[in-house]
Design a protein around this motif. Structure first.
Motif, PDB file in Angstrom:
ATOM      1  N   VAL A   1      -0.188   2.211 -12.310  1.00 34.57           N
ATOM      2  CA  VAL A   1       0.390   3.527 -12.014  1.00 34.57           C
ATOM      3  C   VAL A   1       1.844   3.575 -12.474  1.00 34.57           C
ATOM      4  CG1 VAL A   1       0.979   5.184 -10.201  1.00 34.57           C
ATOM      5  CG2 VAL A   1      -1.144   3.882 -10.045  1.00 34.57           C
ATOM      6  N   TYR A   2       2.585   2.500 -12.191  1.00 40.75           N
ATOM      7  CA  TYR A   2       3.999   2.443 -12.587  1.00 40.75           C
ATOM      8  C   TYR A   2       4.165   2.636 -14.092  1.00 40.75           C
ATOM      9  CZ  TYR A   2       8.408   0.304 -14.004  1.00 40.75           C
ATOM     10  OH  TYR A   2       9.609   0.066 -14.602  1.00 40.75           O
ATOM     11  N   LEU A   3       3.272   2.051 -14.876  1.00 43.53           N
ATOM     12  CA  LEU A   3       3.380   2.135 -16.332  1.00 43.53           C
ATOM     13  C   LEU A   3       3.122   3.537 -16.860  1.00 43.53           C
ATOM     14  CD1 LEU A   3       1.629  -1.205 -17.362  1.00 43.53           C
ATOM     15  CD2 LEU A   3       4.074  -0.714 -17.323  1.00 43.53           C
ATOM     16  N   LYS A   4       2.589   4.424 -16.024  1.00 48.11           N
ATOM     17  CA  LYS A   4       2.318   5.805 -16.431  1.00 48.11           C
ATOM     18  C   LYS A   4       3.448   6.758 -16.049  1.00 48.11           C
ATOM     19  CE  LYS A   4      -2.727   5.281 -15.990  1.00 48.11           C
ATOM     20  NZ  LYS A   4      -3.937   5.760 -15.274  1.00 48.11           N
ATOM     21  N   VAL A   5       4.435   6.249 -15.294  1.00 47.19           N
ATOM     22  CA  VAL A   5       5.515   7.107 -14.820  1.00 47.19           C
ATOM     23  C   VAL A   5       6.772   6.907 -15.668  1.00 47.19           C
ATOM     24  CG1 VAL A   5       6.992   7.696 -12.856  1.00 47.19           C
ATOM     25  CG2 VAL A   5       4.614   7.029 -12.461  1.00 47.19           C
ATOM     26  N   PRO A   6       7.252   7.930 -16.363  1.00 51.57           N
ATOM     27  CA  PRO A   6       8.493   7.808 -17.136  1.00 51.57           C
ATOM     28  C   PRO A   6       9.645   7.364 -16.239  1.00 51.57           C
ATOM     29  CG  PRO A   6       7.369   9.868 -17.651  1.00 51.57           C
ATOM     30  CD  PRO A   6       6.668   9.288 -16.463  1.00 51.57           C
ATOM     31  N   THR A   7      10.439   6.429 -16.725  1.00 52.88           N
ATOM     32  CA  THR A   7      11.457   5.807 -15.881  1.00 52.88           C
ATOM     33  C   THR A   7      12.773   5.621 -16.631  1.00 52.88           C
ATOM     34  OG1 THR A   7       9.751   4.590 -14.643  1.00 52.88           O
ATOM     35  CG2 THR A   7      12.002   3.771 -14.484  1.00 52.88           C
TER      36      THR A   7
ATOM     37  N   VAL B   1      20.056   0.237 -10.427  1.00 57.25           N
ATOM     38  CA  VAL B   1      19.623  -1.133 -10.171  1.00 57.25           C
ATOM     39  C   VAL B   1      20.742  -2.021  -9.630  1.00 57.25           C
ATOM     40  CG1 VAL B   1      18.724  -3.229 -11.249  1.00 57.25           C
ATOM     41  CG2 VAL B   1      17.799  -0.997 -11.893  1.00 57.25           C
ATOM     42  N   LYS B   2      20.482  -2.620  -8.473  1.00 55.86           N
ATOM     43  CA  LYS B   2      21.294  -3.746  -7.987  1.00 55.86           C
ATOM     44  C   LYS B   2      20.517  -5.034  -8.220  1.00 55.86           C
ATOM     45  CE  LYS B   2      23.387  -5.780  -3.855  1.00 55.86           C
ATOM     46  NZ  LYS B   2      23.574  -5.646  -2.388  1.00 55.86           N
ATOM     47  N   ASP B   3      19.231  -4.993  -7.835  1.00 57.12           N
ATOM     48  CA  ASP B   3      18.315  -6.105  -8.077  1.00 57.12           C
ATOM     49  C   ASP B   3      17.221  -5.622  -9.023  1.00 57.12           C
ATOM     50  OD1 ASP B   3      19.736  -7.405  -6.013  1.00 57.12           O
ATOM     51  OD2 ASP B   3      18.407  -6.497  -4.532  1.00 57.12           O
ATOM     52  N   MET B   4      16.670  -6.513  -9.797  1.00 61.63           N
ATOM     53  CA  MET B   4      15.582  -6.141 -10.684  1.00 61.63           C
ATOM     54  C   MET B   4      14.478  -5.442  -9.885  1.00 61.63           C
ATOM     55  SD  MET B   4      13.603  -8.475 -13.517  1.00 61.63           S
ATOM     56  CE  MET B   4      12.788  -9.604 -12.376  1.00 61.63           C
ATOM     57  N   PRO B   5      14.065  -4.232 -10.287  1.00 61.46           N
ATOM     58  CA  PRO B   5      13.029  -3.501  -9.556  1.00 61.46           C
ATOM     59  C   PRO B   5      11.800  -4.381  -9.309  1.00 61.46           C
ATOM     60  CG  PRO B   5      13.986  -2.088 -11.215  1.00 61.46           C
ATOM     61  CD  PRO B   5      14.564  -3.460 -11.438  1.00 61.46           C
ATOM     62  N   PRO B   6      11.170  -4.251  -8.149  1.00 65.93           N
ATOM     63  CA  PRO B   6      10.060  -5.146  -7.784  1.00 65.93           C
ATOM     64  C   PRO B   6       8.932  -5.184  -8.797  1.00 65.93           C
ATOM     65  CG  PRO B   6      10.132  -3.205  -6.356  1.00 65.93           C
ATOM     66  CD  PRO B   6      11.409  -3.228  -7.118  1.00 65.93           C
ATOM     67  N   PHE B   7       8.660  -4.052  -9.462  1.00 70.06           N
ATOM     68  CA  PHE B   7       7.546  -3.991 -10.414  1.00 70.06           C
ATOM     69  C   PHE B   7       7.686  -5.024 -11.529  1.00 70.06           C
ATOM     70  CE2 PHE B   7       8.938   0.276  -9.050  1.00 70.06           C
ATOM     71  CZ  PHE B   7       7.941   0.524  -8.121  1.00 70.06           C
TER      72      PHE B   7
ATOM     73  N   GLU C   1       0.836  -1.208   0.000  1.00 69.78           N
ATOM     74  CA  GLU C   1       0.000   0.000   0.000  1.00 69.78           C
ATOM     75  C   GLU C   1       0.867   1.253   0.000  1.00 69.78           C
ATOM     76  OE1 GLU C   1      -2.450  -0.550   3.423  1.00 69.78           O
ATOM     77  OE2 GLU C   1      -3.842  -1.923   2.411  1.00 69.78           O
ATOM     78  N   ASP C   2       1.995   1.202   0.709  1.00 69.07           N
ATOM     79  CA  ASP C   2       2.913   2.331   0.750  1.00 69.07           C
ATOM     80  C   ASP C   2       3.546   2.549  -0.620  1.00 69.07           C
ATOM     81  OD1 ASP C   2       4.219   4.437   2.187  1.00 69.07           O
ATOM     82  OD2 ASP C   2       6.042   3.238   2.212  1.00 69.07           O
ATOM     83  N   VAL C   3       3.927   1.458  -1.293  1.00 67.31           N
ATOM     84  CA  VAL C   3       4.477   1.547  -2.653  1.00 67.31           C
ATOM     85  C   VAL C   3       3.471   2.217  -3.585  1.00 67.31           C
ATOM     86  CG1 VAL C   3       5.169   0.210  -4.681  1.00 67.31           C
ATOM     87  CG2 VAL C   3       6.048  -0.413  -2.429  1.00 67.31           C
TER      88      VAL C   3
END
Length: 335
Positions: free
Chosen positions: A174-180, A117-123, A96-98
């Motif tokens: 939401v993640y897919l809408k944020v440029p990264t 990145v050290k580990d593949m991002p959780p998403f 929920e915090d994420v």
């Protein structure tokens, strides 16, 4: 206790960065302090100084610390974040915090997230339900120490993903809408591969076939990441980008091993998040610190190879190396 009008102005500026861009600071302050709109405006403009109780209420409501405002010239850097609570809803609260943090970032018209990145991002684990189920199980059992999982073993058929499916899909959308922008190297998959391998070797995966399935899921995620890198756009698993899909920039740095630091650029503000306790992050809006961190990220990207949308040869070589790492593990299990 009161503070100067200049410090109070900086305090309210920091509060502004904790609310979505569409929200009104004066409305939030008026409601929190139970005062009129005019009285809230006077406080925000510094015409009426806050007293200690008002400071306490506002700090509690907006989850900010006053320390940095009373040590403006010190070398201290203030961070805020959630700690591991070690109870059975810890993972739910973390998810929920994420979602809340991503939603805040996405509420700004100008927004960008940078990952070292050290580990593949959780998403990226969330794309595949079986792989997500394994990561959820691993985090709850080996990181959050759920008592209910103390003597349990992982099985894909248990479908742990279904318990968090709605929340997971919200996070992904939401993640897919944020440029990264992500800065990777070949070690980005090592942690997930090792977690699957160790659980298999310890007999914590009920069926050896599930181990092979998890590795194949990881290969499918690698395929998806390569497609996103090729188009330079994010997309749902197995789908093509849409008009709402955000930019996806992938950089390859073969020298620097990342540390899972990520930075959010929202409006004219930056927030740096540093990883702790494996899952958790602490964040800082300290301007000098964030500008320094951003310069470091910029330098790393300049010294890295952009393999999204361009650099086809380097992109194919990179993803093929990732596949070989996974395929080598599959061969060991199948022997």
């Amino acid at each position: 206790m009161t503070i100067s009008s200049n410090t109070q102005a900086q305090f309210f500026q920091s509060l502004k960065h904790t609310i979505p861009s569409y929200a009104s600071l004066v409305d939030e302050v008026a409601e929190t302090l139970n005062v009129s709109m005019d009285s809230a405006y006077r406080r925000i403009r510094g015409e009426k100084l806050l007293d200690f109780e008002e400071l306490r209420i506002l700090c509690q409501r907006f989850n900010v610390s006053l320390d940095k405002f009373f040590s403006m010239n010190s070398n201290s850097i203030q961070f805020q974040g959630r700690l591991n609570t070690y109870h059975e809803d810890a993972f739910q609260l973390w998810m929920e915090d994420v979602l809340a943090q991503l939603s805040l970032v996405n509420s700004f018209s100008h927004r960008h997230v940078y990952f070292l990145v050290k580990d593949m991002p959780p998403f990226h684990h969330y794309y595949h339900p079986a792989l997500a189920s394994f990561k959820f199980f691993f985090w709850m059992k080996s990181i959050l120490y759920y008592d209910s999982l103390k003597n349990e073993k992982f099985a894909i058929s248990d479908n742990l993903y279904s318990r968090y499916q709605e929340l997971t899909q919200k996070i992904l959308k939401v993640y897919l809408k944020v440029p990264t922008s992500e800065i990777w190297n070949e070690e980005g998959l090592t942690t997930t591969i090792r977690q699957i391998e160790v659980y298999h070797e310890m007999g914590l995966i009920k069926n050896p076939q599930d181990t092979i399935t998890l590795y194949h899921c990881l290969l499918e995620v690698i395929d998806h990441l390569e497609k996103m890198a090729e188009t330079g756009k994010k997309s749902m698993f197995g789908q093509t980008p849409t008009e709402e899909s955000a930019e996806y920039r992938l950089f390859l740095n073969e020298i620097v091993l990342g540390d899972n630091t990520f930075m959010a650029e929202i409006g004219d503000t930056k927030i740096t998040y540093l990883n702790h306790s494996v899952l958790y992050f602490v964040g800082s809006v300290d301007q000098k610190f964030n500008e320094s961190m951003f310069r470091n990220l910029e330098n790393l990207m300049k010294k890295s190879t952009l393999i999204s949308g361009t650099g086809e040869k380097e992109r194919k070589q990179f993803f093929n190396k990732l596949r070989k790492k996974v395929q080598a593990k599959i061969s060991l299990v199948e022997v």
